[in-house]
Design an enzyme around this catalytic site. Structure first.
Site, PDB file in Angstrom:
ATOM      1  N   ARG A 139      13.502 -48.471   2.523  1.00  0.00           N
ATOM      2  CA  ARG A 139      15.173 -48.544   3.141  1.00  0.00           C
ATOM      3  C   ARG A 139      15.440 -47.035   4.087  1.00  0.00           C
ATOM      4  O   ARG A 139      16.453 -47.134   5.223  1.00  0.00           O
ATOM      5  CB  ARG A 139      16.292 -48.351   1.987  1.00  0.00           C
ATOM      6  N   GLU A 141      14.458 -38.970 -10.724  1.00  0.00           N
ATOM      7  CA  GLU A 141      13.814 -39.636  -9.648  1.00  0.00           C
ATOM      8  C   GLU A 141      14.503 -40.492  -9.010  1.00  0.00           C
ATOM      9  O   GLU A 141      13.978 -40.775  -7.217  1.00  0.00           O
ATOM     10  CB  GLU A 141      12.696 -40.258 -10.522  1.00  0.00           C
ATOM     11  N   GLU A 150       6.873 -27.876  -8.254  1.00  0.00           N
ATOM     12  CA  GLU A 150       6.970 -27.039  -7.819  1.00  0.00           C
ATOM     13  C   GLU A 150       7.083 -25.687  -8.045  1.00  0.00           C
ATOM     14  O   GLU A 150       6.647 -24.257  -7.873  1.00  0.00           O
ATOM     15  CB  GLU A 150       8.256 -26.508  -6.535  1.00  0.00           C
ATOM     16  N   HIS A 166      18.252 -51.667  -9.388  1.00  0.00           N
ATOM     17  CA  HIS A 166      19.447 -51.403  -8.465  1.00  0.00           C
ATOM     18  C   HIS A 166      20.494 -51.245  -8.323  1.00  0.00           C
ATOM     19  O   HIS A 166      21.546 -50.752  -7.921  1.00  0.00           O
ATOM     20  CB  HIS A 166      19.157 -50.139  -7.157  1.00  0.00           C
ATOM     21  N   SER A 193     -17.926 -38.875  15.786  1.00  0.00           N
ATOM     22  CA  SER A 193     -19.628 -38.915  15.059  1.00  0.00           C
ATOM     23  C   SER A 193     -19.357 -37.526  13.959  1.00  0.00           C
ATOM     24  O   SER A 193     -20.198 -37.593  12.712  1.00  0.00           O
ATOM     25  CB  SER A 193     -20.129 -37.824  16.336  1.00  0.00           C
ATOM     26  N   HIS A 196      -2.361 -33.809   1.005  1.00  0.00           N
ATOM     27  CA  HIS A 196      -3.305 -34.166   0.362  1.00  0.00           C
ATOM     28  C   HIS A 196      -3.670 -35.258   2.091  1.00  0.00           C
ATOM     29  O   HIS A 196      -3.401 -35.912   2.538  1.00  0.00           O
ATOM     30  CB  HIS A 196      -3.197 -35.736  -0.345  1.00  0.00           C
TER      31      HIS A 196
END
Length: 731
Positions: free
Chosen positions: A185, A393, A405, A511, A617, A674
């Site tokens: 959303r 969350e 953190e 929700h 490559s 990452h």
């Protein structure tokens, strides 16, 4: 086809027989003990506990900052203490906007005032709790008071704006209305603002999430005409967590950004509405008829606009700091106390949250209860277990992000892996995560029985995939975002998994005020059989990671998967090149025809920019070198090493995922470290693999693409050096 299916099941049967006597990462002697431990663990799981605990946790609304949310956290803490865990609550002060004014009006060509209220339903007393229910809104929408013509933008994703551009329709200075689905959303207002819109409305179309799917609540599971999906629209692809403390913990004395400078709050006001409130707005639109693929389930002709429909949208929020309570429960390992296996599920909800997240939370609790019972009888895990119940969350992975953190350096040194769960229901095993854990998860899936069919959950999933034309192999999906694994894997570089069952538990309660215990009992998992399957699956994975002689990381499957990601990017680039060449060829042909026919009005068509040949490559060479290194690592029987050598190897293996991160992070969003997995900048929850390279290619930023190829090449090179060092130690 029948022969292939027979071959598959016979192969799986042989695998399951073999799995009874051997386990990845265990010596043959210790494997027998582990199998017996897991069998005992499974026998003690009790579905009645899940049922009872759901009624307790989902009895009242409990979004972050509420009294009942705090009571739930304290109750969960007490349960863990009673099971033998050292349990504490760690609290952070986070920014949370509560809606104080919500106005949506159709002001022309007719008048309509949106109701913005879901109605209670017969047979579900939880939906009649009145003022205790959180109003429907999108958290981290900005305040705003705007009035403008309306434009229908379908799902409000990039390809929809490409269609609008072809039709010559601009949303600049307009308010857009978009359907839920098609994307996370938060992408809808983000993209609308970039296109110049001044407001955004999101509604659930009944074709996607209503009577087009089945009977509506209370007769059936699906969204009735007044149901509204709440949800955060924080720009989480930039960074999740507290919007005022990017990259560091929201402790009471933390330095905070000024709210106007917080980049993850939306630039325009955004409001979710029901399809009952959406219909009068869409009916008032004229302009072109929308493409047939844009049509929904309302009994209207879908027009795009702009206008003559004109709407007034006014939103105001109480922006304040509220406490987010994380429950952290620890059971110290007997042999390796400084090696942690972590489990987590969030406990906060938008309203009652029976499905999301309580169904996963109660499965985690039952898993922890049984492990605690085994520990009291002398079967303690070798490594430390850390069970977590996260808060906040729903608003943007805030509780888990702030905790990671806050403890990042320690976690990077001590955590073996993080295993996440969330909402759960009847159906098939879904498993995503670090592909170095794929072989181990596949083995566990072969040991867990599906409660409906009696075959293993792995067999059931593979059979379903074959029926649907898929391959007969078990694979983890790549992690994007959307739950509490995100800060662990994508910021701290900790191997992570996300587990859950579903596929036969569809409904429209997500929700809304209808995500209640009665709804869950009727339509999701009435006997909590799949809650037990989840506890069994996650519990076995947790116990194997906790007790393994050698941590069960397998890099061969990781290499195969990552090589496939690179092949995808190269093929996509080649397709882009051919599409451009085809387009330019047609332009040349049209130019020739125009030049040869003086009667035709001459308007020179546009050619598309050429697609360059990028040099992949260096990546291919590094992956080739990695394959040889990984083959050498896989050949060694690591369970026969001396205890000292195994301890040293495990300490090294724990750091492998972190090598796949870059401290500089991804372009324009350095919080995401990452280099293999990230949520897409314009997909939100949806994953982008090899994200630095892939997104630069998709955005046709060729200079950045070549730069990110160099960054990824360095990541692969460092990973190869890391694995070579382990091989040298093994030899």
């Amino acid at each position: 086809m029948l022969r292939n299916i027979f071959t598959l099941f016979f192969t799986l049967f042989l695998i399951s027989i073999n799995a009874q006597t051997s386990i990845i990462g265990f010596s043959s002697e210790n494997a027998k003990e582990q199998i017996q431990l897991e069998s005992t663990f499974e026998s003690k799981l009790d579905a009645n506990n899940l049922d009872k605990w759901m009624q307790r946790l989902a009895a009242e609304p409990h979004w972050v900052g509420t009294k009942y949310g705090e009571e739930n956290a304290k109750w969960i803490q007490q349960q863990f203490k009673s099971w033998g865990y050292d349990a504490k609550i760690e609290t952070y002060q986070i920014l949370f906007p509560y809606p104080t004014e919500r106005v949506l009006e159709l002001t022309a060509p007719t008048k309509y005032t949106a109701k913005l209220t879901a109605v209670p339903v017969e047979g579900d007393p939880y939906t009649a709790q009145g003022d205790a229910l959180l109003p429907s809104y999108n958290a981290f929408s900005t305040d705003g008071d705007v009035e403008a013509e309306l434009v229908f933008v379908n799902y409000g994703i990039p390809k929809d704006y490409e269609e609008l551009e072809k039709l010559g329709i601009s949303v600049k200075g307009k308010i857009v209305i978009a359907k839920y689905q098609g994307s996370w959303r938060g992408i809808k207002p983000k993209l609308a603002a970039e296109k110049g819109a001044i407001g955004c409305i999101i509604y659930s179309d009944p074709q996607d999430d209503g009577y087009g799917r089945g009977d509506v609540y209370p007769k059936g599971a699906f969204k009735n005409k007044t149901g509204v999906q709440r949800g955060s629209v924080m720009d989480m692809p930039t960074y999740p967590g507290d919007v005022l403390t990017p990259g560091y913990a929201a402790t009471p004395n933390a330095e905070r950004l000024d709210r106007k400078d917080a980049p993850t709050i939306t630039k325009i006001p955004v409001l979710p509405i029901s399809y009952e409130d959406a219909q009068p707005l869409l009916e008032a639109l004229e302009g072109p008829v929308a493409p047939s693929s844009w049509f929904g389930g309302l009994p209207i002709t879908y027009h795009i606009g702009p206008g003559p429909a004109k709407v007034h949208l006014k939103l105001k929020f109480d922006w304040k700091l509220v406490p987010a309570h994380n429950v952290i429960a620890t059971m110290k390992g007997t042999e390796f106390p400084d090696q942690w296996v972590m489990r987590g599920n969030h406990h906060d909800a938008w309203v009652h949250g029976a499905n999301d997240p309580v169904s996963g939370m109660v499965a985690l609790m039952e898993e922890a209860r049984v492990i605690g019972e085994l520990a009291k009888k002398g079967q303690k895990p070798k490594r430390t277990l850390v069970y977590c119940a996260w808060d906040a969350e729903e608003e943007g992975l805030i509780g888990s992000t702030e905790w990671v953190e806050d403890h990042k350096k320690e976690l990077q040194q001590k955590v073996v892996a993080y295993i996440n769960t969330d909402g759960n229901g009847r159906g098939f095993l879904g498993a995503g995560g670090s592909h170095s854990l794929q072989a181990m998860v596949s083995e566990v899936a072969g040991a867990v029985k599906d409660p409906q069919t009696g075959v293993s959950v792995k067999e059931r999933r593979l059979a379903a995939e074959m029926v649907n034309g898929g391959e007969d192999k078990f694979e983890l999906y790549a992690l994007g975002s959307g739950s509490d694994y995100t800060p662990f894997i994508q910021h701290a570089g900790i191997p992570s998994l996300n587990l859950g069952y579903g596929g036969e538990n569809a409904g429209g309660e997500y929700h809304t005020i209808y995500d209640t215990y009665p709804h869950y009992k009727r339509f999701k998992d009435p006997e909590f059989a799949y809650g037990i399957a989840l506890a069994n699956t996650a519990g076995r994975i947790t116990l194997r990671l906790a007790n393994a002689d050698v941590l069960p990381f397998d890099f061969k499957q990781w290499h195969s998967t990552v090589s496939g990601y690179l092949d995808e990017i190269m093929k996509d680039l080649e397709k882009m090149r051919k599409d451009v060449e085809k387009h330019n060829s047609m332009v040349e042909k049209n130019l020739f025809e125009l030049a040869s026919d003086p009667k035709k009005p001459f308007k020179k068509p546009n050619k598309k920019s050429t697609v360059p040949y990028l040099d992949f490559s260096s990546l291919q060479n590094e992956l080739t070198a990695l394959q040889q290194t990984i083959d050498n690592f896989s050949k060694a029987d690591k369970t026969k090493l001396s205890k000292e050598a195994r301890i040293a190897l495990n300490k090294k293996l724990m750091l492998a995922e972190h090598v796949l991160t870059s401290e500089e992070g991804l372009p324009r969003r350095p919080w995401y470290k990452h280099q293999i997995y990230a949520p897409g900048f314009y997909t939100g929850y949806g994953v982008k693999t090899l994200p630095g390279v892939r997104e630069a290619v998709e955005e046709k930023n060729w200079k950045e693409a070549q730069e990110q190829i160099a960054v990824l090449r360095n990541t692969f090179k460092e990973f190869n050096i890391f694995l070579e060092e382990m091989n040298a130690a093994l030899n």
